[in-house]
Design a protein around this motif. Structure first.
Motif, PDB file in Angstrom:
ATOM      1  N   ASN A  27       0.830  -1.205   0.000  1.00 47.99           N
ATOM      2  CA  ASN A  27       0.000   0.000   0.000  1.00 47.99           C
ATOM      3  C   ASN A  27       0.867   1.259   0.000  1.00 47.99           C
ATOM      4  O   ASN A  27       0.606   2.197  -0.748  1.00 47.99           O
ATOM      5  CB  ASN A  27      -0.939   0.007   1.209  1.00 47.99           C
ATOM      6  N   ARG A  28       1.866   1.279   0.833  1.00 46.29           N
ATOM      7  CA  ARG A  28       2.746   2.452   0.896  1.00 46.29           C
ATOM      8  C   ARG A  28       3.545   2.604  -0.400  1.00 46.29           C
ATOM      9  O   ARG A  28       3.780   3.715  -0.859  1.00 46.29           O
ATOM     10  CB  ARG A  28       3.671   2.355   2.100  1.00 46.29           C
ATOM     11  N   THR A  59       1.202   4.086  -3.001  1.00 45.12           N
ATOM     12  CA  THR A  59       1.004   5.497  -2.724  1.00 45.12           C
ATOM     13  C   THR A  59       2.222   6.309  -3.152  1.00 45.12           C
ATOM     14  O   THR A  59       2.107   7.385  -3.751  1.00 45.12           O
ATOM     15  CB  THR A  59       0.737   5.722  -1.221  1.00 45.12           C
TER      16      THR A  59
END
Length: 151
Positions: free
Chosen positions: A141-142, A145
């Motif tokens: 997820n990071r 992003t």
């Protein structure tokens, strides 16, 4: 995306950069080293680097290689460096020393050998399969992003 990121990270981490200085003497030496070495030379270089790094006291005893293997790796690497600097690329080595000095010249020669060795070894499917396993430990997820963030 994780697989690509992992592979790129591994390449950056294990590749020894050649000297950043660019001039015709250094460029000619770099080209000669690349054109004068093969996969067998890359294995000799990688083996020598691995054995040398295995001596670091922070690494576990289980990765250390014996003195006999270390001597053999030094002999093989010595023969490779002698062949490149004094025979195959002798003219390019002399020109690079004249243009940039011996330190930059030797950094370039050794850096190029390291880059070629790591590039050759990283294309092995078993090596890549092992490296890709790092993706299981990255925060997807990071990473997504970060990649999607506007510039």
């Amino acid at each position: 995306m994780i697989r690509l990121f992992t592979a790129m990270t591994a390449l950056v981490l294990v590749t020894t950069p050649a000297a950043a200085q660019t001039n015709s003497g250094i460029d000619a030496l770099r080209a000669c080293v690349v054109n004068s070495t093969n996969e067998e030379d890359s294995v000799v270089t990688a083996r020598w680097l691995f054995i040398a790094m295995s001596r670091h006291p922070s690494l576990p005893q289980s990765v250390r290689v014996g003195d006999r293997e270390g001597l053999d790796a030094n002999r093989q690497m010595g023969a490779l460096v002698n062949r490149i600097l004094f025979d195959t690329c002798a003219d390019e080595t002399r020109a690079a020393i004249a243009a940039s000095g011996s330190e930059t010249t030797f950094q370039t020669a050794f850096g190029t050998l390291g880059e070629e060795a790591m590039g050759d070894l990283m294309t092995n499917p078993d090596v890549m399969a092992s490296i890709v396993q790092l993706g299981a430990y990255l925060d997807a997820n990071r990473l997504a992003t970060l990649v999607a963030a506007p510039k």
